[in-house]
Every structure is written in C-alpha cells, then in structure tokens.
Scaffold this active site. Structure first.
Site, short mmCIF file in Angstrom:
data_model
loop_
_atom_site.label_atom_id
_atom_site.label_comp_id
_atom_site.label_asym_id
_atom_site.label_seq_id
_atom_site.Cartn_x
_atom_site.Cartn_y
_atom_site.Cartn_z
CB THR A 45 52.10 45.83 39.82
OG1 THR A 45 51.09 46.79 40.42
CG2 THR A 45 52.71 46.48 38.62
CB THR A 100 42.07 35.93 37.30
OG1 THR A 100 40.50 36.18 37.32
CG2 THR A 100 42.39 35.17 35.93
CE LYS A 141 38.56 33.92 35.55
NZ LYS A 141 38.57 35.51 35.28
CB THR A 197 35.94 39.31 33.73
OG1 THR A 197 36.02 40.87 33.09
CG2 THR A 197 37.34 38.81 33.55
CG ASN A 209 40.20 45.43 39.92
OD1 ASN A 209 40.24 44.84 39.15
ND2 ASN A 209 39.36 45.30 41.12
#
Length: 415
Positions: free
Chosen positions: A415, A173, A199, A210, A410
C-alpha cells in the site's frame, strides 16, 4: 559500489597463484556484445520497471534458482527455456513491480507471451529468452503495458555503462540504488570480462534471496563448466547473505557465456566470485532500513560446510541483527546463534573477535570491555570473527542490522 572492510573479495588461483583482477565500471554493460535498456512501462508508478538485455551471439546459460517450493511462473518457464535451448540464449526480459507469482495458468501464459513478443521484436526464438519478474506476489502482469514497454525497450538498446545503469535501476523494488559489478582478467594475452547487475534489498536469506542477478562474460566455456562455476560462486556469495531470513518465490541468478568445448579460462573463477560477492554485499549494504553492514568470518572450523553453516546461523539471527542496530555489545547472542544449529562446536575452544580485537577467549573469558566493544559497534561496517578452534577451514557471511525502518517498509509494502 565499494565493498566494506572485511568483505573478503579475493583473487586466489589454483596452487596459491594469484589472478590479477581489474575492476571495471558498468557492470553488465562492460561485457562485449551486450546491449541493455531500462524503461518505465507503467507497471510501477513513476519509476522504471522493465529491463531488456540482449547478446550479440547465442550464449550458454546456467542458473541457480530459489529452493522455495512455490516458484513463480517466470522461474519455471525460464528453466524450461534453458533445458530446451541452453546453449543459444539471446535475451533477458525482467520487470519489477509485479512478481507474477501465484497467478496460476494466466501467469505461465503471460510469461510465455512476454518471451514470444520479445523474440518477435528481436527476430529470435522464444526459447532463447529468459524472463524474470520481481515485486508483489499474487498480482497478474499488466500485459498491455509490458507489450508497449518492450517495443520501446528494443528501440532504446545500447551498449555501455549508462545503459547498464538504466537496466539495473529498472529491476529494483525496495532497493535504494542499482547494483552493478564488473572485473577483467587475462588468460595469457587474452583479456576477458565478467560483469553483472542485480537487485535485492529485502526478503534476503542465506540460500538465495529475494534477489535477481544476471551475470555474463565473453570467456567461452561449455555449459557444464559454466554451471559448475556458477554453483561454486553462488555458494560463496548469494548463499552467504542475510537481511531478514526470508525467501521469495522468484529468486534466481543467471550466468551467460559464449559456448565452448571445455573448462573456463584461467582466472574466470576468481573474476566470477569477485562479481557475485560484490553484488551480494551490495544487497546487504542496501538492506531494507539497514544502518550497518555486518561481516561474519568463521575460522578454525572442521571443514568448509561447518564454517558456512555457523556463519549463516549468525547472520540470520534476528537477535544479532537487533543488537547490531542498537550497538549493544551482547556477544552472547552471537555465540548462541552459532551453537543453536548442531554444527558440532566445542564449547571450550571457540574465541570471538570484534574487528581485530579479541572479544571473548576460549569460550569463557571476556577480554574486551563493554565500552570498547560499544565503540567498535558504532561503526557502519562491523566485522565479527568466530574462531572455532577445531580445524583450519573458514567461511564468510554478510548481513545487516534490523531497524525500525525495516518494519515500516514492510508493514506497507503493497500500500
């Protein structure tokens, strides 16, 4: 990936014996019988986002998953597949760009449909497929793109390092680079391999992160033995890292091995720990906006639990992280974080080291000058050791600094 100084990857066996580990290139692609593919399915803009991993033979599977009370559909469905078919898993499907979390009944349906399609293309049972997702929460999977992507991925399946690199890249990501690790070891005359891909870059906290990790071996063992081995390795690796102290809905680590009747071969524990620690350290080294990697060693603890608790508190402290970013020799932040959790530290027996240099002695005397400490903190890899002066147990945790770039990344994640 080269581990930073002080990363503490060791190969100690029982009774003080040593297992010779041979580092390999290719991560999961170094394990015999594994094929991989990573493609751009259109879930993300202009980046690869769908990985497929297959095993030549049915594999036993063990998992450690997020402790978040809100778990994504892929985590829950995959756990049900392991419960139903945990000694005969044949494939992994993982997408990035969409977490498929907080998506209700549709999310579960889409996860099961992903498994069904992969199973149909591979000629296996749907419960033999592990499904994982990572990305933005609350957004449904674009199933038309996933379907077309799976058809392409099946055709692209290959063995080896290049295919593993493609798969590792497809699950990223905000990561800057793919994360792969592999080690070989011998039990007598028999050579075994443990390899993995992962990841993780942000929302990383001690107690899973995460992160997603997929680790496999050609060393046979029972599913129960694999589960126990994974839990021990996870406790010393993925549960001992922190980027920002946040936990996701999708965190999971899956391990795969040929089903056997008993314990893992001699040397497997050391190889698995080496792989998981290397992948974990790669996550904090690649932390969002990170400029420094911090290794925290806690020694002289009453027991391992105390040492781990103190190390986690230090690597998870935002005040410690920001001091590292500013190269500010504010040792008070480190000891304050250690003492804030009620772990039973004696305020008069601890000593603090920066690298190999004594920084603060016996809880009161600052030995290292501020200028010397600042020079140590200018390094990319920083090691701090807190000796509690209570017992003989120890633990190591890894973290990174918290920079302005972390906020920038972050603040505009969606967006």
């Amino acid at each position: 990936m080269i581990a930073p100084p002080g990363s503490n990857i060791r190969a100690g066996g029982p009774n003080g014996t040593r297992t010779r580990l041979i580092e390999l290139r290719g991560g999961l692609g170094a394990v015999p019988g594994v094929k991989l593919a990573g493609i751009a399915a259109g879930i993300k803009k202009r980046k690869s986002d769908l990985a497929l991993v297959t095993f030549a033979e049915p594999m036993a599977c063990a998992s450690v998953i997020t402790t978040n009370e809100i778990k994504a559909a892929p985590v829950l469905v995959s756990e049900s597949h392991i419960a139903a078919n945990g000694t005969a898993i044949r494939a992994i499907v993982c997408n990035s760009g969409c977490a498929n979390a907080c998506t209700g009944e549709r999310g579960e349906h889409d996860t099961r449909q992903t498994a069904r399609q992969a199973a149909a293309l591979l000629g296996i049972d749907p419960t033999a497929v592990i499904v994982a997702s990572t990305g933005v929460i609350g957004v449904p999977l674009p199933m038309d793109r996933v379907a077309r992507g799976l058809e392409r991925a099946v055709k692209d399946l290959e063995e080896g390092m290049e295919a593993a690199y493609d798969a590792a890249e497809a699950i990223m990501t905000t990561d800057n680079e793919p994360k792969l690790a592999a080690y070989a070891f011998y039990d007598g005359e028999t050579r075994y391999v443990v390899g993995g891909i992962a990841k993780g870059s942000g929302m990383i906290a001690p107690n899973m992160a995460t992160m997603l990790a997929f680790v496999a071996t050609n060393a046979p063992m029972s599913r129960e033995a694999l589960r126990d081995e994974l839990r021990l390795a996870n406790a010393a690796s993925f549960n001992m890292i922190s980027v920002d102290g946040c936990m996701s809905t999708n965190d999971a680590c899956y391990a795969f091995a040929p089903p056997g009747d008993g314990a893992a071969p001699n040397g497997f524990s050391e190889a698995l720990r080496a792989v998981t620690q290397q992948l974990a350290i790669a996550m904090v080294t690649d932390g969002e906006g990170a400029t420094k990697t911090l290794t925290v060693e806690v020694t002289g603890a009453r027991d391992e639990r105390q040492a781990q608790t103190v190390a986690r508190s230090i690597i998870n402290s935002n005040l410690v992280k920001t001091a590292m970013f500013g190269e500010d020799p504010n040792w008070g932040r480190i000891v304050a974080a250690a003492g804030a959790i009620g772990a039973g530290i004696d305020p008069e027996t601890w000593s603090l080291y920066l690298g190999e240099k004594l920084w603060v002695e016996r809880g009161a005397v600052e030995v290292l000058s501020e200028a010397e400490a600042h020079r140590e903190l200018e390094n990319t890899f920083v090691t701090v050791r807190l000796d509690l002066g209570i017992g003989s147990a120890s633990a190591t945790g890894w973290g990174c600094d918290l920079s302005r770039d972390y906020v920038r990344i972050n603040a505009h994640y969606r967006t």
